[in-house]
Design a protein around this motif. Structure first.
Motif, PDB file in Angstrom:
ATOM      1  N   ALA A 105       0.832  -1.212   0.000  1.00 21.45           N
ATOM      2  CA  ALA A 105       0.000   0.000   0.000  1.00 21.45           C
ATOM      3  C   ALA A 105       0.861   1.254   0.000  1.00 21.45           C
ATOM      4  O   ALA A 105       0.477   2.287  -0.539  1.00 21.45           O
ATOM      5  N   ASN A 151      -6.927  -7.803   1.476  1.00 21.12           N
ATOM      6  CA  ASN A 151      -6.376  -6.451   1.378  1.00 21.12           C
ATOM      7  C   ASN A 151      -7.372  -5.354   1.754  1.00 21.12           C
ATOM      8  O   ASN A 151      -7.509  -4.358   1.053  1.00 21.12           O
ATOM      9  N   TRP A 152      -8.105  -5.533   2.876  1.00 20.92           N
ATOM     10  CA  TRP A 152      -8.956  -4.434   3.338  1.00 20.92           C
ATOM     11  C   TRP A 152      -9.043  -4.411   4.859  1.00 20.92           C
ATOM     12  O   TRP A 152      -8.901  -5.420   5.525  1.00 20.92           O
ATOM     13  N   ASN A 185     -12.303  -1.321   0.363  1.00 21.80           N
ATOM     14  CA  ASN A 185     -11.457  -1.985  -0.631  1.00 21.80           C
ATOM     15  C   ASN A 185     -10.007  -1.542  -0.468  1.00 21.80           C
ATOM     16  O   ASN A 185      -9.251  -1.500  -1.418  1.00 21.80           O
ATOM     17  N   SER A 186      -9.634  -1.187   0.782  1.00 20.96           N
ATOM     18  CA  SER A 186      -8.278  -0.667   0.968  1.00 20.96           C
ATOM     19  C   SER A 186      -7.778  -0.960   2.378  1.00 20.96           C
ATOM     20  O   SER A 186      -8.571  -1.110   3.312  1.00 20.96           O
ATOM     21  N   LEU A 216      -5.733   1.187   3.770  1.00 21.37           N
ATOM     22  CA  LEU A 216      -5.303   2.494   4.279  1.00 21.37           C
ATOM     23  C   LEU A 216      -5.953   2.922   5.593  1.00 21.37           C
ATOM     24  O   LEU A 216      -5.322   3.629   6.376  1.00 21.37           O
TER      25      LEU A 216
END
Length: 601
Positions: free
Chosen positions: A27, A169-170, A180-181, A183
């Motif tokens: 990321a 990956n979330w 969907n991230s 971060l």
């Protein structure tokens, strides 16, 4: 001053720590678009990749928004607790990763207790919410209860929680609405984990791990607690015995991405690598030469188990290994104690025998496996638990054993554990499994895993951690069956194995080269038996339909290194070479064995 966050990731084995670090690395776009890389980037050591576990803690750093985040990946096994205890000193906060189905496990408790005691701020991540049967809300409650039981402060109990799946990956605040991230996790780190507290005063930096380079030798790694460290600066090294040595810093590096970059100075709060410091140990302090002040040393839990390491003196000595002498063995073991803090090595009255103390079977077996891959030949004795005398009472280490097992085989597991002086403390359903907790002596765990896996057709999930020293619980039955021992040297034959199959289970295949005194199988009774396994068939010119049956052999039973260590008896050694693992009697000659057995009785 740059904006820094130092964070350690702690979790039980297999809850997805290293996968999460992978996703954070991706990321933050450390890699170029076209760059190739493997999964589990941080599990770089061959043994870690093969076993799917983290053994050594590692540092990486990522840049996000205007901050630098130093991430420390830690092992999940309590056997590698020494690694965790020293690296937590570098962090200001921890990400506690918990499986959405399994919840907090015994080894999570072990590491989390250490982190909370150091006053670190936790962020809880409930991972693997895409699993079936997962129960994220219950797990969140369980984490709160665990922290409360570990005497967390009010600030620590007011932790921020994220849910998600590192594999998909979330991460996000609600597990029912996947984002969907990944971060949101990085945002939470910047928001909830405090920046390093900077104290006023002269330079102080504790060495918490070390690296080695063929060009510059040993490299000291740690976090600058206060002041700043500059290239070519004169420093004082404060050692354990109070000695203070003056030295000069040759080069400084900070962690950037997956590597390190050279810098001219490092300010308080950042983690760096220092070259030019000699003769240091983990726990030493790098300080100002004018007013040197040492930081308190890292306290490490005591080892609970020891094993005898000795040179290989079997008839096959030196055939497969490069390093076979007692000097090689001594140098390698003492070198290991420099970076493996939970390990202790003691010399004995014999030049070629060493007592090695560790946290458990896995801790010692990883050392042995690493050594055999480096080309060492050695022999080890049966693992022994360390007893202590407390207030005049003989005490032994007790462990908390947790077994998750299908309902129908729970009874067998309880029977096996109670035979070994285990006390059942908790029994409750957990999804479609039965959750069992025992308090059991460490001695009772040696060899238990094999029996439990056999009794449950391999479906049991076992974990344990050291709890406390308690009064001696009495004798525990060991292995019930005796050994089958080879009578002479030479390759074994299929004919001999076929004729002896009703005597027990064999560990060797036809054609294997053996020596007299080697353990070749498990006898079906409780006594040892010497067998002639080299005997061939007498050939004649006559053929008869009755006596010329084909040889039908049951496949040999093969052991992993840990299984062999748990299997051997007091009067046996495990011979370990780069290519083979053999069990043998300490005294290879049958008459000598009988004589020694009489002496002991």
């Amino acid at each position: 001053m740059q904006n820094i966050r130092n964070i350690a990731i702690i979790a039980h084995v297999d809850h997805g720590k290293t996968t999460l670090v992978d996703k954070i690395i991706h990321a933050s776009q450390i890699f170029r678009e076209n760059q190739q890389f493997q999964d589990l980037i941080l599990d770089s050591n061959d043994l870690e990749r093969e076993r799917g576990i983290t053994i050594l803690s590692k540092n990486v750093s990522v840049r996000y928004k205007d901050a630098k985040i130093n991430i420390i990946d830690t092992p999940g096994h309590a056997d590698f607790g020494g690694e965790v205890e020293r690296v937590l000193k570098m962090a200001d906060g921890v990400i506690l990763l918990v499986d959405a189905f399994e919840g907090p496990m015994p080894q999570t408790r072990f590491v989390l207790g250490k982190a909370l005691a150091l006053g670190l701020t936790p962020i809880v991540v409930v991972n693997k919410v895409d699993k079936e049967n997962c129960r994220p809300d219950e797990v969140h409650e369980a984490v709160f209860d665990l922290m409360f039981n570990l005497d967390a402060t009010e600030e620590q109990l007011n932790f921020h929680t994220l849910y998600g799946s590192a594999k998909q990956n979330w991460m996000g605040p609600d597990w029912k609405n996947p984002t969907n991230s990944i971060l949101p996790l990085l945002d939470a780190i910047l928001e909830y984990i405090p920046a390093p507290k900077i104290e006023e005063g002269t330079l102080q930096m504790q060495i918490t791990s070390l690296d080695y380079s063929n060009f510059v030798g040993r490299i000291a790694i740690g976090r600058v607690k206060r002041g700043k460290i500059v290239e070519n600066q004169q420093i004082a090294l404060c050692k354990a015995d109070g000695v203070i040595k003056k030295m000069r810093v040759k080069e400084l590096q900070v962690f950037e991405g997956l590597g390190r970059v050279k810098v001219s100075e490092v300010n308080a709060g950042d983690i760096c690598a220092v070259m030019g410091v000699e003769d240091f140990e983990i726990g030493d302090t790098i300080a100002d030469p004018e007013t040197p002040e040492a930081l308190p040393r890292i306290s490490i839990d005591e080892p609970t188990m020891n094993m005898l390491f000795t040179i290989n003196n079997s008839p096959f000595f030196g055939k497969e290994g490069k390093f076979v002498t007692s000097r090689h063995l001594r140098d390698r073991l003492f070198k290991e104690t420099e970076k493996n803090l939970a390990l202790r090595v003691e010399t004995t009255d014999s030049e070629d025998k060493f007592l090695v103390y560790g946290r458990g079977i896995l801790h010692l077996s990883i050392l042995i496996e690493t050594m055999r891959r480096e080309g060492y030949e050695l022999q080890v004795g049966q693992p022994q638990v360390i007893f202590k005398e407390i207030d005049g009472v003989k005490c032994e280490p007790i462990e908390l054993l947790v077994v998750d097992v299908p309902q129908e085989t729970a009874g067998k597991v309880i029977e096996l554990a109670t035979q070994r002086k285990g006390e059942l403390t908790i029994m409750e359903p957990k999804g479609d499994l039965q959750h069992l907790e025992f308090r059991i002596p460490s001695r009772g765990l040696i060899g238990l895993r094999n029996n439990v896996l056999t009794a449950t057709q391999g479906e049991a999930i076992m974990n344990h951690r050291f709890s406390a020293y308690e009064p001696f619980k009495g004798t525990i039955p060991g292995r019930i069956n005796g050994s089958m021992i080879s009578m002479e040297g030479g390759p074994c034959t299929a004919y001999a194995i076929d004729k002896l199959q009703d005597r027990g289970v064999f560990f060797v295949d036809p054609g294997d080269d053996l020596y007299a005194g080697q353990v070749v199988g498990e006898h079906s009774r409780d006594n040892d038996i010497v067998v002639n396994i080299q005997k061939g068939k007498k050939l004649t010119n006559m053929r008869a339909s009755g006596s010329d049956d084909n040889v039908r052999i049951i496949p040999a039973k093969k052991f992993s290194l840990e299984e062999s260590m748990e299997y051997i008896q007091k009067d046996e050694y495990l011979e370990i070479t780069p290519k083979s693992i053999r069990m043998r009697k300490i005294y290879l000659d049958e008459n000598e064995r009988t004589r020694m057995a009489k002496k002991e009785s």
